[in-house]
Every structure is written in C-alpha cells, then in structure tokens.
Scaffold this motif. Structure first.
Motif, mmCIF file in Angstrom:
data_model
loop_
_atom_site.group_PDB
_atom_site.id
_atom_site.type_symbol
_atom_site.label_atom_id
_atom_site.label_comp_id
_atom_site.label_asym_id
_atom_site.label_seq_id
_atom_site.Cartn_x
_atom_site.Cartn_y
_atom_site.Cartn_z
ATOM 1 N N GLU A 126 -10.085 1.452 -6.011
ATOM 2 C CA GLU A 126 -9.676 0.362 -5.117
ATOM 3 C C GLU A 126 -8.330 -0.215 -5.537
ATOM 4 N N ILE A 127 -8.178 -0.410 -6.852
ATOM 5 C CA ILE A 127 -6.927 -0.997 -7.343
ATOM 6 C C ILE A 127 -5.753 -0.081 -6.997
ATOM 7 N N ILE A 128 -5.951 1.218 -7.205
ATOM 8 C CA ILE A 128 -4.857 2.169 -6.936
ATOM 9 C C ILE A 128 -4.537 2.193 -5.437
ATOM 10 N N ALA A 129 -5.573 2.269 -4.612
ATOM 11 C CA ALA A 129 -5.339 2.345 -3.163
ATOM 12 C C ALA A 129 -4.608 1.092 -2.662
ATOM 13 N N ARG A 130 -5.027 -0.064 -3.145
ATOM 14 C CA ARG A 130 -4.353 -1.298 -2.704
ATOM 15 C C ARG A 130 -2.913 -1.340 -3.216
ATOM 16 N N MET A 131 -2.697 -0.826 -4.415
ATOM 17 C CA MET A 131 -1.333 -0.839 -4.942
ATOM 18 C C MET A 131 -0.446 0.098 -4.122
ATOM 19 N N ILE A 132 -0.999 1.233 -3.714
ATOM 20 C CA ILE A 132 -0.212 2.137 -2.872
ATOM 21 C C ILE A 132 0.117 1.440 -1.549
#
Lengths: 477, 180
Positions: free
Chosen positions: A413-419
C-alpha cells in the motif's frame, strides 16, 4: 454432550486463525533472511573439526605451527591493506542490547547543544532513569521556560522555569522518552535495517552507514564497537554518567508541586488549567481528524483551529488543519499552516509537509515555490519505493487514523500510494502492478530512480492516472 | 513425528527448505495459539514472527531432543507472557515529543479467520491469563496436563483447576450457544 464438552468442541472446531497468503510469504521471507544472515555471521564448525584432526599428528602439528607463523607474518605485512571483516546488522543489535547508558546530544548550526539526554536502560530494554536538558516538547508548550526533565526511577520531575516550580509526577503517569520501546526498535533494526554502505568515511573515520526504519534515520556505526555513533543529527555515546545526573534537586526559590497520587496539597490553579486545556485539545484533535477522514472538512478545520489557538505547539494539529483547508480550496491558508509546521520542526525532515505544501502552491500557480518543495522531498519519495518504511510518515500525514493504530498500511500500500504521489508531481507513468511480484516491478522502480537522477522534471498533474491501492489488512480502505 | 525429526536434522544442517517446511507446518497453529492468548492480530503476528526468526537464527547451534511442536508452542507462550508483562508495565507516553521517535510499523497483511473465531478469541480474553493459557494449550495444542504444568511451573492439580474453572467461565461467556 455436556456443556463443558460442547465448549471444548467449539474451541477445537471453530477457533482457527491462519496467515493470509501475502502475510505468509512475507513472514517466511523474514524467517529465511534471518537464517541466511545467521549463517553469514556464524563460524563454520566443520573447519574446527578439521583443525583438531590435523593437530593430532606430531608432524602435522609442527607443519601447522610453521604455517601459522608464515600466515601471521603475512597478515602483519598486509594489515594496513586489508579491509575490515564483513559487518552484519545483527552485531549492532547485540551491541545495543548490552548498552545500559546512552548519552544523546543534538547541536544547532553554531555547535551549541540544543538537546541533551541521558538514559539508563534496564536489562529488559525499558528506560529506567532519564534526564533531558532543554526538552523541546516542554519549551514549545510553555514558551520562555528553559526547562529540564529528570526521571529518577520513581518520579518524573518537570522543571518549569517559567513558573519557578518543579512538578513531581508519578513515573507511571508521566514519562518523557527518547524511544518508547527500545526493545522493539532494536528488533526492527534486526529485521528491517539495511546496510547502506560499509566502511564509508564519516567525519574522518571509517563507519558503516545503516538505515534504521523504526526511527526513520540513517545512522553511522562504529566498526569496532558496532554501536551507532550518530542517529540522524544526534551524536551518541554510551558512558555511564555521574550519579547526580539522575538526581532530582530543587533550585532555590522554586515551589515543589506534588502531582503524584496520594499527594495532599491541592494543585495550583495554573496547573489545573493546563491539564484541562490538554484534555480538551486532545479531544478536539481526535474529533477534528475523524471529521477530516469523513470528508467533513469545514468541521475538521473548525475543531483543529480551536486546538492550535489554545495549544500552538501541536504541529500535527497545524498540519491537519492545513489539510482540511486544502480540501476546502483555501490554498493560501494551507500554505501558511504547512509553512508553520516546517518552521516549528525546522531541525527535522518533514518531507510529507514539503509535499503537501508543494501541492497547495501548485493550486495557487506558484510553480517555482512548488518545485522548490518537491526538490526537497522527491529523493525521499523515490527512496520509499525500495524502503517502504521511509514512506510511512506520508501515510501518517495523509491518514490521521494511522496515529490511533486504526490503520496499519502494508508495504504494498505504501509503495502504491507513493507511486501515485510521484505520478501526480511528475506527470510520468512508468507502469507498476501492485499485485505483481517484486521482480516484475523492478523496471518501474528503476525507471523512477533513473528519472530522479537524470531528468526529475516536475509537471504537477493533478488528474494523473492513479493505481488502485492493494487491499492490505482490510482496515485502511 | 518422524518427519519432524528429519526436519530438525536438516534444519541443523542449514537447510532453508527444512525451515520453510517447519514454518508452513506450524505457522497457523502458532498464530491460532497466539490469537487465543492475545486477541490482537498484530501482536499475535509479531510474537509468531519473532519465534520463527529466533528459531531460524539458532541454526547450526540448534539442539532439541524433544518435540519440535512443543518447543515452538512453548516459545509462543513465553513470547505472549513477555508482551502481557510489558503491556502491564508500559507507562503512559507523552505524545508531544516528536523528535527522533516515529510511530512503529505494523505487520503487513492480515490474518484469515471466521467470525466464530473472532468471537471465541474475544470470549477467551474475559478469562484470567493462566486459565486462558491452560485451555489453549490443552485444547488447541493437545498438550498433556503434565506438560502444561511444566511450562507454567505449577502442580498438575493447579493446572487441572485452571482448566476446569476456565471451561466453566468460557461456558458462561458462550452461554447461548452452548445451551442450544
């Protein structure tokens, strides 16, 4: 079947928990990593067996002694050229677990100490005694109070120079800490810490550069002691302080206010008023952030404004007030309040706040100011694609429910939101599939790193195509 | 059990396949035990992760004559006790100090369970920890009273008493369901 037998049967048949597939994979990966790490650092026992076998023969003994002499001579001649032995984070964790005293110093730009703490740590990893000189939490809250906090193991003494008073709290009621759960922080270092560089130069000496996710800081580790000598901009040492460091003493002319349970003297009015204001502010923050997450931005702004009016030291209240104002289209007010947060915490990186302010600037067509903020936070944002823990604070900023433990964002989730954030500020899309394996997304992450390194052109695209966020633990959607 | 002996031997030799197999074989049982004792999925995951991580690190120094399952079960019980003790001791924390400390991260994914399991786990939390532990070890880990007594450091009679009282209280908790 008797009722007891039925209870047994219910427990046996219905009480089952199992790890979801992603959790199962992640836990297993950590377990296997731990095994690999331990194999790297442990001596190879069969080698010892061979040595014993050889040295049972007299001839072999003489030969082996001669060989050892030759090896020793060779080693002495090569010592300056040899690199240090391999370093493993486990060594630092073990060294830290033996630490009983910690001295932490932070300085301002002129080299003057602006924060100094001594901590005694128990065998169980919990803080026993503590002293903080110039505790900024107290100073920010009560301006004009160059104060101090001492915990002597029983009580917490808060020195309030502004009131000429020392307030004694029961240690269970009021505690000032550097890190709440040191044991957990050490375990996090063991499991998720990363060696960024081995044997690198740090202030004229060799050190290992390590990323410590729990504290969100880079630290430099002494190759000999394996202990961190810095954490972010804090210097660390481990000597035992003189006994009086943890002693509560009462300056002449100061009133002693006993706020411990069982105290007979009534508390002074000013302290009662402060306690009441604290409780009200905490309630208002909770209600304000609830409203923020419910999309009731006007109510959120109203409640959070009451907090900062009475307690202007609450940096998160200012930040979420800015977020509510942004959602209400009051971009100039949002910029003003995000700026206030950045000023309040000027010594600490606030990448999430730079990002938020950049978006507010962009809404005001202040592109240069937006770009300036993004130049500060973009490296951290791209870094979070490989070190999701570095992106956790963005989640915290975007969703106050993280604060209360109601939401625990997963790494995907953190990675997807950062992207998504990167797509918004750059207008670029290098692909990424939140549901694919890590290898499949390597190209996308590498493309972001390449973009930052070689191009980094900012093109704020508020209608960028966004990824749907993977369902992590079912609580954050 | 023979499989466990082979797995122990291979694990001691450094086999990651053996470790993975041990993990797969016991992870859900241990999660269930930890959940029954803590009723908190994140804490339960932490405990089980910690047990397996420590186990993985024990590597070539690992020696165990007894049952692998009992060893891991005991490790979870001890891990849970540490947390329960810690939670009792944990003082209220000032939330205003924003300096170096940041909020800790939780586990990444979720536990899978039926609604019944969540309800049972909550009902178990109404029991004193020792009774809860006894019920879980007896009924979910299939341990003998003698083994539980050893883990708890008390007599078999005490364990049997805890078991009996625990069952009665749980019955009261689940009254409607049991009497149907």
């Amino acid at each position: 079947m008797t009722p007891e037998e039925k209870v047994k049967s219910i427990l046996q048949d219905k009480l089952h928990f199992s790890a979801g597939s992603k959790l199962r994979r992640r836990m297993l990966a950590r377990v296997l990593d731990a095994q690999r790490e331990s194999q790297k650092t442990k001596p190879d026992s069969p080698r010892g067996a061979v040595r014993r076998t050889i040295t049972n023969s007299r001839t072999a003994k003489l030969a082996s002694i001669a060989a050892l002499v030759a090896i020793a001579a060779l080693a002495i001649s090569l010592v300056p050229k040899l690199t240090s032995p391999a370093y493993a984070i486990e060594q630092t964790v073990e060294a830290l677990q033996n630490v009983r005293f910690l001295h932490l110093v932070q300085r301002d730009d002129t080299g003057q100490i602006r924060d100094e703490r001594w901590i005694e740590i128990g065998m169980d990893g919990f803080q026993i005694r503590y002293r903080q000189q110039k505790p900024h939490a107290v100073i920010a809250k009560y301006p004009g109070a160059p104060s101090m906090v001492i915990e002597d193991g029983q009580s917490t003494a808060v020195y309030r120079d502004d009131k000429k008073a020392v307030i004694l709290y029961d240690r269970e009621d009021q505690q000032y800490q550097w890190v709440g759960e040191l044991g957990k922080a050490f375990e996090n270092l063991r499991q998720e810490g990363k060696i960024l560089e081995e044997n690198t130069e740090y202030q004229g000496r060799l050190a290992h550069k390590v990323w410590w996710p729990y504290l969100s800081v880079e630290c430099y580790v002494d190759p000999e002691t394996k202990l961190p000598v810095t954490l972010g901009d804090a210097e660390l040492s481990y000597e035992e302080p003189s006994p009086e460091i943890f002693e509560v003493v009462y300056p002449e002319g100061y009133a002693i206010v006993d706020a411990r349970p069982g105290a007979t003297e009534p508390l002074p009015d000013w302290l009662l008023e402060e306690k009441s204001a604290d409780a009200k502010a905490s309630d208002a923050i909770k209600q304000g952030t609830d409203a923020l997450m419910d999309g009731d931005y006007a109510t959120a702004a109203e409640l959070l404004a009451t907090v900062v009016e009475t307690q202007p030291n609450r940096n998160w209240a200012w930040f979420w007030l800015g977020s509510a104002q942004y959602e209400l289209g009051q971009y100039d007010l949002a910029v003003e309040n995000y700026t206030r947060v950045l000023n309040m915490l000027e010594r600490y990186p606030c990448y999430y706040c730079n990002y938020a302010r950049a978006l507010a600037y962009a809404q005001l067509d202040a592109d240069e100011a937006a770009e300036e903020d993004l130049r500060i936070c973009l490296p951290e944002m791209v870094r979070a694609l490989r070190l999701p823990s570095a992106g956790f604070i963005f989640e915290y900023a975007d969703d106050p429910m993280v604060r209360y433990g109601q939401v625990k964002p997963s790494e995907p989730e953190i990675i997807a939101r950062m992207i998504n954030r990167l797509r918004i500020v750059s207008g670029r899309n290098f692909g990424y599939d939140p549901n694919a394996e890590a290898e499949a997304n390597e190209a996308a992450i590498a493309a972001w790193e390449e973009w930052l390194e070689t191009d980094g052109r900012i093109d704020i695209t508020l209608d960028a195509e966004l990824l749907s966020i993977p369902v992590g633990n079912g609580q954050s959607q | 059990m023979l499989e466990d002996e082979i797995l122990k031997w291979k694990f001691k030799g450094g086999s990651s396949e053996a470790l993975a197999r041990i993990y797969e074989k016991y992870v859900d049982t241990l999660l269930t035990l930890a959940m029954g004792l803590l009723n908190d999925p994140y804490e339960a995951e932490d405990v089980v992760q910690d047990v397996f991580t420590r186990f993985a690190r024990s590597g070539n120094g690992f020696t165990l004559r007894g049952s692998l399952k009992a060893y891991l079960t005991t490790a979870v019980v001890n891990g849970v006790r540490d947390r329960v003790r810690r939670d009792k001791r944990r003082p209220a924390r000032s939330d205003q100090d924003v300096s170096l400390a940041s909020a800790s991260r939780g586990p990444d994914e979720e536990l899978v369970f039926a609604e019944d399991a969540a309800r049972l786990s909550s009902a178990l939390m109404e029991l004193p920890h020792e009774q809860r532990e006894t019920l879980m070890l007896k009924l979910k880990s299939n341990m003998k009273f003698r083994e539980i007594a050893k883990i708890q450091g008390v007599s078999i009679n005490t364990v049997q008493g805890r078991y009996r009282y625990g069952l009665q209280k749980l019955r009261a908790q689940l009254n409607g369901e049991v009497e149907q």
